[in-house]
Design a protein around this motif. Structure first.
Motif, PDB file in Angstrom:
ATOM      1  N   GLY A 212     -51.931 -31.040 -34.405  1.00  0.00           N
ATOM      2  CA  GLY A 212     -52.426 -29.927 -35.193  1.00  0.00           C
ATOM      3  C   GLY A 212     -52.122 -30.247 -36.643  1.00  0.00           C
ATOM      4  N   LEU A 213     -53.134 -30.218 -37.525  1.00  0.00           N
ATOM      5  CA  LEU A 213     -52.946 -30.536 -38.943  1.00  0.00           C
ATOM      6  C   LEU A 213     -53.420 -29.349 -39.776  1.00  0.00           C
ATOM      7  N   TYR A 214     -52.507 -28.743 -40.510  1.00  0.00           N
ATOM      8  CA  TYR A 214     -52.860 -27.641 -41.408  1.00  0.00           C
ATOM      9  C   TYR A 214     -52.692 -28.131 -42.838  1.00  0.00           C
ATOM     10  N   VAL A 215     -53.778 -28.055 -43.616  1.00  0.00           N
ATOM     11  CA  VAL A 215     -53.748 -28.573 -44.984  1.00  0.00           C
ATOM     12  C   VAL A 215     -53.036 -27.567 -45.890  1.00  0.00           C
ATOM     13  N   LEU A 216     -51.906 -27.998 -46.450  1.00  0.00           N
ATOM     14  CA  LEU A 216     -51.124 -27.154 -47.342  1.00  0.00           C
ATOM     15  C   LEU A 216     -51.620 -27.209 -48.770  1.00  0.00           C
ATOM     16  N   GLU A 217     -52.115 -28.371 -49.176  1.00  0.00           N
ATOM     17  CA  GLU A 217     -52.448 -28.574 -50.590  1.00  0.00           C
ATOM     18  C   GLU A 217     -53.478 -29.687 -50.715  1.00  0.00           C
ATOM     19  N   GLY A 218     -54.388 -29.565 -51.680  1.00  0.00           N
ATOM     20  CA  GLY A 218     -55.301 -30.636 -52.019  1.00  0.00           C
ATOM     21  C   GLY A 218     -56.524 -30.716 -51.129  1.00  0.00           C
ATOM     22  N   LYS A 219     -57.180 -31.870 -51.165  1.00  0.00           N
ATOM     23  CA  LYS A 219     -58.394 -32.082 -50.387  1.00  0.00           C
ATOM     24  C   LYS A 219     -58.477 -33.556 -50.001  1.00  0.00           C
ATOM     25  N   ALA A 220     -59.289 -33.831 -48.983  1.00  0.00           N
ATOM     26  CA  ALA A 220     -59.468 -35.197 -48.503  1.00  0.00           C
ATOM     27  C   ALA A 220     -60.729 -35.271 -47.671  1.00  0.00           C
ATOM     28  N   VAL A 221     -61.132 -36.499 -47.375  1.00  0.00           N
ATOM     29  CA  VAL A 221     -62.163 -36.738 -46.374  1.00  0.00           C
ATOM     30  C   VAL A 221     -61.449 -37.335 -45.168  1.00  0.00           C
ATOM     31  N   TYR A 222     -61.555 -36.652 -44.029  1.00  0.00           N
ATOM     32  CA  TYR A 222     -60.836 -37.066 -42.825  1.00  0.00           C
ATOM     33  C   TYR A 222     -61.801 -37.651 -41.814  1.00  0.00           C
ATOM     34  N   ARG A 223     -61.426 -38.779 -41.245  1.00  0.00           N
ATOM     35  CA  ARG A 223     -62.211 -39.383 -40.163  1.00  0.00           C
ATOM     36  C   ARG A 223     -61.705 -38.827 -38.845  1.00  0.00           C
ATOM     37  N   LEU A 224     -62.581 -38.175 -38.097  1.00  0.00           N
ATOM     38  CA  LEU A 224     -62.259 -37.588 -36.799  1.00  0.00           C
ATOM     39  C   LEU A 224     -63.268 -38.124 -35.786  1.00  0.00           C
ATOM     40  N   ASN A 225     -62.808 -38.985 -34.885  1.00  0.00           N
ATOM     41  CA  ASN A 225     -63.679 -39.628 -33.906  1.00  0.00           C
ATOM     42  C   ASN A 225     -64.792 -40.385 -34.641  1.00  0.00           C
ATOM     43  N   ASP A 226     -66.048 -39.961 -34.532  1.00  0.00           N
ATOM     44  CA  ASP A 226     -67.156 -40.667 -35.186  1.00  0.00           C
ATOM     45  C   ASP A 226     -67.564 -40.057 -36.518  1.00  0.00           C
ATOM     46  N   ASP A 227     -66.875 -39.003 -36.965  1.00  0.00           N
ATOM     47  CA  ASP A 227     -67.350 -38.211 -38.096  1.00  0.00           C
ATOM     48  C   ASP A 227     -66.380 -38.258 -39.271  1.00  0.00           C
ATOM     49  N   TRP A 228     -66.940 -38.177 -40.480  1.00  0.00           N
ATOM     50  CA  TRP A 228     -66.152 -37.926 -41.680  1.00  0.00           C
ATOM     51  C   TRP A 228     -66.305 -36.459 -42.047  1.00  0.00           C
ATOM     52  N   VAL A 229     -65.179 -35.764 -42.239  1.00  0.00           N
ATOM     53  CA  VAL A 229     -65.172 -34.318 -42.470  1.00  0.00           C
ATOM     54  C   VAL A 229     -64.372 -34.024 -43.730  1.00  0.00           C
ATOM     55  N   GLU A 230     -64.950 -33.263 -44.656  1.00  0.00           N
ATOM     56  CA  GLU A 230     -64.203 -32.842 -45.843  1.00  0.00           C
ATOM     57  C   GLU A 230     -63.296 -31.670 -45.482  1.00  0.00           C
ATOM     58  N   VAL A 231     -62.031 -31.752 -45.925  1.00  0.00           N
ATOM     59  CA  VAL A 231     -61.083 -30.673 -45.684  1.00  0.00           C
ATOM     60  C   VAL A 231     -60.340 -30.362 -46.974  1.00  0.00           C
ATOM     61  N   GLY A 251     -57.916 -36.280 -54.308  1.00  0.00           N
ATOM     62  CA  GLY A 251     -57.479 -35.889 -55.641  1.00  0.00           C
ATOM     63  C   GLY A 251     -58.086 -34.545 -56.060  1.00  0.00           C
ATOM     64  N   PRO A 252     -57.858 -34.091 -57.287  1.00  0.00           N
ATOM     65  CA  PRO A 252     -57.104 -34.765 -58.335  1.00  0.00           C
ATOM     66  C   PRO A 252     -55.576 -34.679 -58.177  1.00  0.00           C
ATOM     67  N   GLY A 253     -55.090 -33.846 -57.238  1.00  0.00           N
ATOM     68  CA  GLY A 253     -53.661 -33.739 -56.999  1.00  0.00           C
ATOM     69  C   GLY A 253     -53.307 -34.268 -55.627  1.00  0.00           C
ATOM     70  N   PRO A 254     -52.056 -34.088 -55.194  1.00  0.00           N
ATOM     71  CA  PRO A 254     -51.636 -34.557 -53.871  1.00  0.00           C
ATOM     72  C   PRO A 254     -52.387 -33.841 -52.749  1.00  0.00           C
ATOM     73  N   PHE A 255     -52.516 -34.553 -51.639  1.00  0.00           N
ATOM     74  CA  PHE A 255     -53.055 -34.002 -50.397  1.00  0.00           C
ATOM     75  C   PHE A 255     -51.900 -33.929 -49.414  1.00  0.00           C
ATOM     76  N   ARG A 256     -51.587 -32.728 -48.914  1.00  0.00           N
ATOM     77  CA  ARG A 256     -50.431 -32.530 -48.051  1.00  0.00           C
ATOM     78  C   ARG A 256     -50.818 -31.688 -46.845  1.00  0.00           C
ATOM     79  N   TYR A 257     -50.279 -32.048 -45.672  1.00  0.00           N
ATOM     80  CA  TYR A 257     -50.543 -31.215 -44.504  1.00  0.00           C
ATOM     81  C   TYR A 257     -49.323 -31.128 -43.605  1.00  0.00           C
ATOM     82  N   LEU A 258     -49.264 -30.023 -42.873  1.00  0.00           N
ATOM     83  CA  LEU A 258     -48.252 -29.783 -41.848  1.00  0.00           C
ATOM     84  C   LEU A 258     -48.785 -30.370 -40.554  1.00  0.00           C
ATOM     85  N   LEU A 259     -47.994 -31.260 -39.930  1.00  0.00           N
ATOM     86  CA  LEU A 259     -48.476 -32.043 -38.797  1.00  0.00           C
ATOM     87  C   LEU A 259     -47.633 -31.780 -37.556  1.00  0.00           C
TER      88      LEU A 259
END
Length: 273
Positions: A212-231, A251-259
């Motif tokens: 389980g990944l909850y995004v605390l801060e920032g943004k990223a593009v995450y690869r999940l199986n066959d897909d790229w997903v913006e979070v 970016g522009p700041g850190p990307f952080r998540y609770l894992l």
């Protein structure tokens, strides 16, 4: 530090239905925009409380854990929050100042506070502040193993936990580990993973742990199986075992998540369910 948290409310009738929520056989994405008032749950034994259930065991999908964002109104809380005597839990606070009670000891929590609560510890929680309090409540049934007893409870804060950089990344990718990896009494970990802008997971991780990944801060593009997903901050991702995963921090700041991940147990040969 900043901590994404649900805003509640309800979108206007003029808003388009198109969104980023997706549920597949390998992963799910629950974006922050769908965490509205009408999808909250109430639970027995709680007063002045509601929760956004982000994950629960589902046969054929993720199996081991439940993750809920709890919101307590002033005065809200519970003296008997856990109905499953075998469940251990982690609490991670993202807003407000709830008070956690363990036996006769009261712990004043704040954003960034972290507590491990073993099965049967009889914890209690109450919001004695003037505004709402929000925290993640991550639950898993503790799995016995030969020679091991459930761990002791503890309370800490992420500011007191050093970042452990991944090798060869100059600290651009790091993990704050609230429990040491060699403590086999713990059968799940809840860590904070952080990436500086431009940092990556440079391969598609494929492993037995579910996440389980909850995004605390920032943004990223995450690869999940066959897909790229913006979070972005406030989004939740739920990955079943062996789902390939990687990411680019946007970016522009850190990307952080609770894992969340299940660890330290030999795989059972009993069929799930």
């Amino acid at each position: 530090m900043s901590y994404g948290t649900p805003q509640g409310g309800l979108p206007p009738q003029s808003q388009l239905l198109t969104g980023r929520a997706v549920f597949t056989t390998a992963y799910a994405v629950v974006p922050r925009g769908v965490m509205t008032d009408i999808v909250t749950s109430a639970f027995p034994g709680w007063e002045g409380a509601r929760g956004w259930v982000l994950a629960r065991p589902l046969t054929g999908f993720a199996e081991t854990f439940s993750q809920i964002i709890m919101e307590l109104a002033p005065g809200g809380g519970s003296d008997a929050p856990e109905s499953d005597a075998g469940a251990g839990a982690v609490i991670f606070v993202t807003g407000g100042t709830p008070t956690l009670s363990l036996g006769a000891a009261d712990h004043a929590l704040e954003p960034g506070s972290y507590a491990y609560l073993p099965p049967g510890c009889g914890w209690r929680i109450r919001n004695r502040g003037a505004g709402p309090a929000r925290f993640h409540w991550i639950r898993k049934r503790w799995q016995p193993a030969p020679g091991l007893e459930p761990p002791a409870p503890f309370v800490t804060h992420e500011a007191r936990v050093a970042k452990d950089p991944m090798p060869g990344t100059d600290g651009a990718w790091a993990t704050q580990r609230f429990v040491t990896s060699d403590d086999l009494a713990h059968d799940f970990h809840v860590n904070i993973v952080s990436f500086m802008p431009g940092a990556v997971i440079p391969f598609a991780e494929t492993h037995v742990m579910e996440h389980g990944l909850y995004v605390l801060e920032g943004k990223a593009v995450y690869r999940l199986n066959d897909d790229w997903v913006e979070v972005e901050a406030g989004d939740f991702m739920w990955l079943r075992a062996f789902c390939p995963q990687a990411c680019y921090a946007g970016g522009p700041g850190p990307f952080r998540y609770l894992l969340y991940k299940d660890v330290n147990r030999l795989p059972s040969l009993m069929r799930a369910g």
